[in-house]
Structure formats: C-alpha cells, structure tokens
Design a protein around this motif. Structure first.
Motif, mmCIF file in Angstrom:
data_model
loop_
_atom_site.group_PDB
_atom_site.id
_atom_site.type_symbol
_atom_site.label_atom_id
_atom_site.label_comp_id
_atom_site.label_asym_id
_atom_site.label_seq_id
_atom_site.Cartn_x
_atom_site.Cartn_y
_atom_site.Cartn_z
ATOM 1 N N GLY A 1 43.713 40.927 48.849
ATOM 2 C CA GLY A 1 44.376 41.081 50.141
ATOM 3 C C GLY A 1 44.847 39.750 50.702
ATOM 4 O O GLY A 1 45.949 39.634 51.237
ATOM 5 N N THR A 2 44.024 38.717 50.547
ATOM 6 C CA THR A 2 44.331 37.414 51.133
ATOM 7 C C THR A 2 45.130 36.531 50.188
ATOM 8 O O THR A 2 45.702 35.532 50.616
ATOM 9 N N GLY A 3 45.161 36.852 48.933
ATOM 10 C CA GLY A 3 45.871 36.044 47.943
ATOM 11 C C GLY A 3 44.899 35.303 47.046
ATOM 12 O O GLY A 3 43.811 34.895 47.480
ATOM 13 N N TYR A 4 45.293 35.150 45.827
ATOM 14 C CA TYR A 4 44.445 34.457 44.845
ATOM 15 C C TYR A 4 45.353 33.780 43.837
ATOM 16 O O TYR A 4 46.570 33.988 43.834
ATOM 17 N N ARG A 5 44.763 32.956 42.987
ATOM 18 C CA ARG A 5 45.559 32.223 42.007
ATOM 19 C C ARG A 5 44.983 32.457 40.617
ATOM 20 O O ARG A 5 43.759 32.472 40.437
ATOM 21 N N VAL A 6 45.882 32.639 39.652
ATOM 22 C CA VAL A 6 45.496 32.753 38.240
ATOM 23 C C VAL A 6 46.073 31.533 37.535
ATOM 24 O O VAL A 6 47.286 31.304 37.591
ATOM 25 N N VAL A 7 45.177 30.754 36.908
ATOM 26 C CA VAL A 7 45.585 29.478 36.314
ATOM 27 C C VAL A 7 45.177 29.430 34.849
ATOM 28 O O VAL A 7 44.031 29.756 34.512
ATOM 29 N N PHE A 8 46.106 29.001 34.013
ATOM 30 C CA PHE A 8 45.791 28.701 32.612
ATOM 31 C C PHE A 8 46.054 27.213 32.388
ATOM 32 O O PHE A 8 47.201 26.817 32.107
ATOM 33 N N ASN A 9 45.051 26.375 32.540
ATOM 34 C CA ASN A 9 45.232 24.971 32.190
ATOM 35 C C ASN A 9 45.512 24.901 30.698
ATOM 36 O O ASN A 9 44.789 25.514 29.894
ATOM 37 N N THR A 10 46.553 24.184 30.321
ATOM 38 C CA THR A 10 46.945 24.149 28.908
ATOM 39 C C THR A 10 47.160 22.702 28.490
ATOM 40 O O THR A 10 48.079 22.035 28.977
ATOM 41 N N GLY A 11 46.251 22.229 27.623
ATOM 42 C CA GLY A 11 46.306 20.848 27.153
ATOM 43 C C GLY A 11 45.416 19.950 28.002
ATOM 44 O O GLY A 11 45.223 20.178 29.197
ATOM 45 N N ALA A 12 44.871 18.915 27.335
ATOM 46 C CA ALA A 12 43.937 18.013 28.007
ATOM 47 C C ALA A 12 44.568 17.356 29.226
ATOM 48 O O ALA A 12 43.911 17.167 30.255
ATOM 49 N N GLY A 13 45.859 17.035 29.151
ATOM 50 C CA GLY A 13 46.541 16.377 30.268
ATOM 51 C C GLY A 13 46.631 17.251 31.504
ATOM 52 O O GLY A 13 46.823 16.751 32.615
ATOM 53 N N ALA A 14 46.495 18.558 31.325
ATOM 54 C CA ALA A 14 46.531 19.496 32.456
ATOM 55 C C ALA A 14 45.132 19.938 32.859
ATOM 56 O O ALA A 14 44.974 20.843 33.683
ATOM 57 N N GLY A 15 44.116 19.308 32.248
ATOM 58 C CA GLY A 15 42.743 19.614 32.647
ATOM 59 C C GLY A 15 42.033 20.626 31.776
ATOM 60 O O GLY A 15 40.912 21.032 32.098
ATOM 61 N N GLN A 16 42.647 21.049 30.664
ATOM 62 C CA GLN A 16 41.942 22.001 29.796
ATOM 63 C C GLN A 16 40.806 21.278 29.077
ATOM 64 O O GLN A 16 41.035 20.237 28.445
ATOM 65 N N THR A 17 39.610 21.825 29.196
ATOM 66 C CA THR A 17 38.444 21.220 28.554
ATOM 67 C C THR A 17 37.810 22.148 27.528
ATOM 68 O O THR A 17 37.061 21.696 26.662
ATOM 69 N N VAL A 18 38.070 23.440 27.647
ATOM 70 C CA VAL A 18 37.540 24.416 26.676
ATOM 71 C C VAL A 18 38.752 25.050 25.997
ATOM 72 O O VAL A 18 39.589 25.680 26.661
ATOM 73 N N PHE A 19 38.803 24.888 24.669
ATOM 74 C CA PHE A 19 40.019 25.298 23.946
ATOM 75 C C PHE A 19 39.854 26.694 23.344
ATOM 76 O O PHE A 19 40.045 26.915 22.149
ATOM 77 N N HIS A 20 39.488 27.618 24.226
ATOM 78 C CA HIS A 20 39.480 29.062 24.004
ATOM 79 C C HIS A 20 40.202 29.602 25.230
ATOM 80 O O HIS A 20 39.758 29.354 26.370
ATOM 81 N N ALA A 21 41.312 30.296 25.027
ATOM 82 C CA ALA A 21 42.171 30.713 26.140
ATOM 83 C C ALA A 21 41.351 31.350 27.262
ATOM 84 O O ALA A 21 40.466 32.172 26.998
ATOM 85 N N HIS A 22 41.649 30.946 28.492
ATOM 86 C CA HIS A 22 40.949 31.532 29.638
ATOM 87 C C HIS A 22 41.816 31.446 30.876
ATOM 88 O O HIS A 22 42.491 30.450 31.121
ATOM 89 N N ALA A 23 41.760 32.501 31.672
ATOM 90 C CA ALA A 23 42.407 32.525 32.979
ATOM 91 C C ALA A 23 41.352 32.205 34.029
ATOM 92 O O ALA A 23 40.296 32.836 34.070
ATOM 93 N N HIS A 24 41.650 31.201 34.867
ATOM 94 C CA HIS A 24 40.822 30.983 36.053
ATOM 95 C C HIS A 24 41.346 31.924 37.139
ATOM 96 O O HIS A 24 42.554 31.934 37.430
ATOM 97 N N VAL A 25 40.462 32.683 37.760
ATOM 98 C CA VAL A 25 40.829 33.495 38.926
ATOM 99 C C VAL A 25 40.150 32.852 40.135
ATOM 100 O O VAL A 25 38.911 32.807 40.207
ATOM 101 N N LEU A 26 40.968 32.307 41.035
ATOM 102 C CA LEU A 26 40.459 31.545 42.179
ATOM 103 C C LEU A 26 40.865 32.244 43.472
ATOM 104 O O LEU A 26 42.043 32.625 43.632
ATOM 105 N N GLY A 27 39.935 32.396 44.382
ATOM 106 C CA GLY A 27 40.260 33.031 45.655
ATOM 107 C C GLY A 27 39.122 32.877 46.635
ATOM 108 O O GLY A 27 38.111 32.225 46.359
ATOM 109 N N GLY A 28 39.314 33.467 47.816
ATOM 110 C CA GLY A 28 38.266 33.428 48.836
ATOM 111 C C GLY A 28 38.399 32.254 49.778
ATOM 112 O O GLY A 28 37.570 32.052 50.655
ATOM 113 N N ARG A 29 39.435 31.435 49.570
ATOM 114 C CA ARG A 29 39.743 30.353 50.515
ATOM 115 C C ARG A 29 41.236 30.080 50.432
ATOM 116 O O ARG A 29 41.916 30.569 49.519
ATOM 117 N N GLY A 30 41.758 29.306 51.366
ATOM 118 C CA GLY A 30 43.160 28.916 51.296
ATOM 119 C C GLY A 30 43.390 28.052 50.065
ATOM 120 O O GLY A 30 42.532 27.241 49.701
#
Ligand code: 5GP
Ligand code: ZN
Length: 119
Positions: free
Chosen positions: A84-113
């Motif tokens: 309802g309030t909005g959330y973000r789905v993030v796929f960090n891809t590559g070390a330069g973008a912050g990927q640290t675990v190299f098994h595909a994963h979606a971060h689902v972030l929400g509950g704050r602005g």
C-alpha cells in the motif's frame, strides 16, 4: 549444467537447509527469507532454488523462473503490508553495484520511506 547447486554458495545452502534462515515464503521454485542485516523494516530476499549468478543470467536461461521470483517479491510485499505504501525490488548485479552473494536474489525493501536515487 545451468542452474545446478554450487557447493560454495551460501544461498544454495539456505535452499538445502544447511544454513538456517528465517523463511517467510516458499514455493516449488523459490524461497523468500529475511535478510540477516536488514536495511528497512521489511527486508526480504527472494531467490530461485536453482543457482544462477545474477538476475540477467537467470532471466536468459529460465524466464519462467525469473517471473516466479518477481511474483514472489510482490507476494512478500503484500504479506508485509508494504504494497500500500510502496516498496522497492532490487537486484544488485556485479561487485561494483554491491552484489556480494552471486546467487540471483531480489531484495524486497519496504516499511519506510525510500529515497531516489539510491546511493
Ligand atoms: P547483495 O549484497 O549480494 O545484493 O545481497 C546479499 C544480501 O545477503 C545482503 O543484504 C546480506 O545482508 C545478506 N546475507 C548475507 N549473508 C546472509 C545469511 O547468512 N543469511 C541471510 N539471511 N542473509 C544474508
Ligand atoms: Zn547458489
């Protein structure tokens, strides 16, 4: 072979249960569990059970499985009442973008602005 479990992969070990995780949703093809270092009130990782190093290689090899991950990301947001309030789905891809675990994963972030652009 594409999609095979990798012996040194942390998220493959979460799929098998060799590494414990707080699992919030599971389907035949995906697992969703809470991030160990949450960056928002809702911070859940959605992964395919099959091993692909990142989202693009997953989508190229198994587009239906990539869609499963996206659908589950939406389901997590709905479960957590973040849709309802909005959330973000993030796929960090590559070390330069912050990927640290190299098994595909979606971060689902929400509950704050959430600011844009991200850092
Ligand atoms: P990345 O940096 O690759 O985009 O995301 C990896 C995420 O996995 C990070 O947010 C990190 O906190 C999380 N993580 C790392 N190790 C573990 C673990 O053992 N259990 C859980 N639940 N999350 C982890
Ligand atoms: Zn893996």
């Amino acid at each position: 072979m594409a999609g095979e479990a990798q012996p040194d992969c942390l998220f493959c070990k979460i799929v098998t249960g060799d590494v414990p995780a707080t699992i919030v949703r599971e389907t035949e093809t995906t697992v969703a569990f809470r991030d160990i270092n949450p960056q928002a009130p809702t911070h859940v990782l959605v992964i395919p059970k099959a091993h692909y190093p990142d989202a693009a290689s997953l989508a190229a090899a198994e587009p239906t499985l990539a869609a499963d991950v996206l659908r589950e990301a939406g389901a997590v947001a709905a479960d957590e009442k973040a849709d309802g309030t909005g959330y973000r789905v993030v796929f960090n891809t590559g070390a330069g973008a912050g990927q640290t675990v190299f098994h595909a994963h979606a971060h689902v972030l929400g509950g704050r602005g959430l600011e844009w652009p991200p850092g």
